[in-house]
Structure formats: C-alpha cells, structure tokens
Design a protein around this motif. Structure first.
Motif, PDB file in Angstrom:
ATOM      1  N   LYS A  56       0.831  -1.203   0.000  1.00 47.45           N
ATOM      2  CA  LYS A  56       0.000   0.000   0.000  1.00 47.45           C
ATOM      3  C   LYS A  56       0.865   1.252   0.000  1.00 47.45           C
ATOM      4  O   LYS A  56       0.595   2.226  -0.729  1.00 47.45           O
ATOM      5  CB  LYS A  56      -0.920  -0.008   1.218  1.00 47.45           C
ATOM      6  N   ARG A  57       1.923   1.252   0.790  1.00 49.87           N
ATOM      7  CA  ARG A  57       2.790   2.425   0.861  1.00 49.87           C
ATOM      8  C   ARG A  57       3.560   2.645  -0.435  1.00 49.87           C
ATOM      9  O   ARG A  57       3.852   3.786  -0.814  1.00 49.87           O
ATOM     10  CB  ARG A  57       3.737   2.294   2.052  1.00 49.87           C
TER      11      ARG A  57
ATOM     12  N   GLU B 159       1.227   4.498  -2.767  1.00 51.88           N
ATOM     13  CA  GLU B 159       1.097   5.911  -2.423  1.00 51.88           C
ATOM     14  C   GLU B 159       2.363   6.685  -2.784  1.00 51.88           C
ATOM     15  O   GLU B 159       2.300   7.869  -3.122  1.00 51.88           O
ATOM     16  CB  GLU B 159       0.753   6.063  -0.947  1.00 51.88           C
TER      17      GLU B 159
ATOM     18  N   ARG C 159      -4.368   0.982  -6.993  1.00 49.48           N
ATOM     19  CA  ARG C 159      -4.894   1.171  -5.636  1.00 49.48           C
ATOM     20  C   ARG C 159      -6.178   0.356  -5.441  1.00 49.48           C
ATOM     21  O   ARG C 159      -6.361  -0.305  -4.414  1.00 49.48           O
ATOM     22  CB  ARG C 159      -5.142   2.651  -5.379  1.00 49.48           C
TER      23      ARG C 159
END
Length: 247
Positions: free
Chosen positions: A158-159, A162, A215
């Motif tokens: 997830k990071r 981002e 995402r």
C-alpha cells in the motif's frame, strides 16, 4: 519511460523474530510494465528501465540470491552490457543500495538513493517526480504504530502505491500523447508465511489510470485475502501444502 522505487525494510514478525522484506513498484506510459521492469525475492529488489534489458533484473536477483552485494551484482551486469549508456538500473539488497542512470537515458532522467531505498526515472516531467516519490515513501515509513517496533501499520504494498501516486501527481512520465499506461508492484520477505498475501504481487497491464487502478486492485486483493484467512484459516493450517494457494 518509467519511474520506480525499490525498498528494504526490517521488521519483527508475530513470533518475535527479525525479518526483512523487499519491495519494488513501477509505473509507465506503456502497457505491461510488470512483465519487464520489477524483480524481487527474499534477497532483494531490482528495477530495470529506460532501454529495458530484462536480463539485468533477472540476473540481478539471481546474483543477490548467490550472496553478492547489490552494488557488486548490478555493477558487474552493467559492465558486461554493451547498452550500458542507455540503461537505468537500481535496487536494494540485504545490506546496501545501488542506482545507475546511463548518460544516454532520455531526459528528464536521474535517481535518488536514500537509507534503505532507491528511486529512479527517465522521460519524466522533472526531477520533482523522483523527489516526491522518495519523500512520500520516507514519510510513510516513519509512521510508528502503537507498538514498540516502529514498524508501519500500513502494508508495504500500500505504501509503495502511495509513493508512486506522489510522483504521478507531479507529472510522472511526460509523454502525455500516450494514454495507455500500466503499473505493478512486488513484495517479498524472509518470513516463512503460511500463505503470501494476495496484495503483494499486483499488476495493472493496460489502463488510462494506472495508480487509481493499482490502488483499487490492492484494496480488493486485501479484502479477498482477509476474507479467505478469516473463513478458511483452519484448512490452510491443516493442509501440508499450506504454502500453496487454493484456486
């Protein structure tokens, strides 16, 4: 054609043992970047781009698995490559980082090497793309959970998305006339897990909105993984082939 990030993180697993995970994420204004650029194993992560030579990624990971330091492994591959001036190659190993941008890469091109990570890109709108990607990763990695281990609560996959999003928002790949894009991520760990999370190996092969789609794919994959573990955890534990995924 691309910008990407490679990461190494140390953490403590649920049994209290020290582990290391490696991740790589990439996006570009071409289709199928996940088949060409990102490579990872429990020994390191590598991204090969610009005029892509897939063997640099494959062999780079093999060299890391053989115990070579990342700088020695990737430099040796570049030294044997006649296309070196047009290559961009970077990555992280167990104890180091390495980044190379050949002088014939197309502008804007360049790279950033930080503690435990590398970021590189070419054919970008500007240097701020790689800087924003690096800054976003550093900020997320510094977030501390409630526990004492200072391990971010948000999964690395997830990071990484981002971090790509931060660079993409500043322009990313400058070839705006190419609307077909792609993105991908890989995360690998030294931890012996019963089943690898579905969201640690994701690709969006052809889309006009690569970050948004990656995402969304992550969110659905995480939801599916959590549902499977909640409903069938006992079956996975009892199965002698629990490391495999039922499909």
């Amino acid at each position: 054609m691309t910008f990407s990030i490679c990461v190494r993180e140390s953490y403590v697993d649920d049994a209290g043992d020290e582990q290391t995970r490696f991740g790589v994420a990439v996006t570009t204004r071409l289709a199928g970047v996940g088949t060409l650029c990102p490579f990872a194993s429990e020994h390191g992560a590598v991204a090969t781009q610009s005029l892509v030579n897939v063997d640099l990624g494959r062999k780079g990971i093999e060299y890391l698995e053989d115990g070579l330091a990342v700088e020695d492994a990737l430099e040796a591959l570049l030294n044997a490559d006649d296309g070196r001036p047009q290559r961009q190659l970077h990555g992280v190993g167990a104890d180091g980082e390495f980044a190379f941008s050949g002088e014939e890469c197309r502008p804007w091109y360049g790279h950033v090497v930080g503690d435990n990570y590398t970021v590189a890109g070419n054919l970008l709108t500007g240097e701020d793309v790689v800087e924003a990607t690096a800054t976003a990763y550093e900020a997320a990695a510094a977030e501390e959970p409630d526990g004492p281990e200072s391990d971010p609560a948000t999964p690395l996959a997830k990071r990484l998305i981002e971090a790509l999003a931060a660079g993409h928002e500043l322009g990313g790949d400058k070839r705006e006339d190419l609307h077909v894009q792609s993105a991908a991520l890989l995360v690998r760990t030294t931890e012996d897990r019963e089943m690898a999370p579905y969201y640690d190996d994701l690709r969006v092969d052809a889309t006009e909105t690569p970050i948004e789609d990656l995402r969304e794919t992550y969110d659905l994959a995480k939801e599916g993984y959590e549902m499977a573990m909640e409903r069938y955890a006992d079956e996975y534990e009892d199965d002698e082939n629990a490391g495999d995924t039922d499909a």
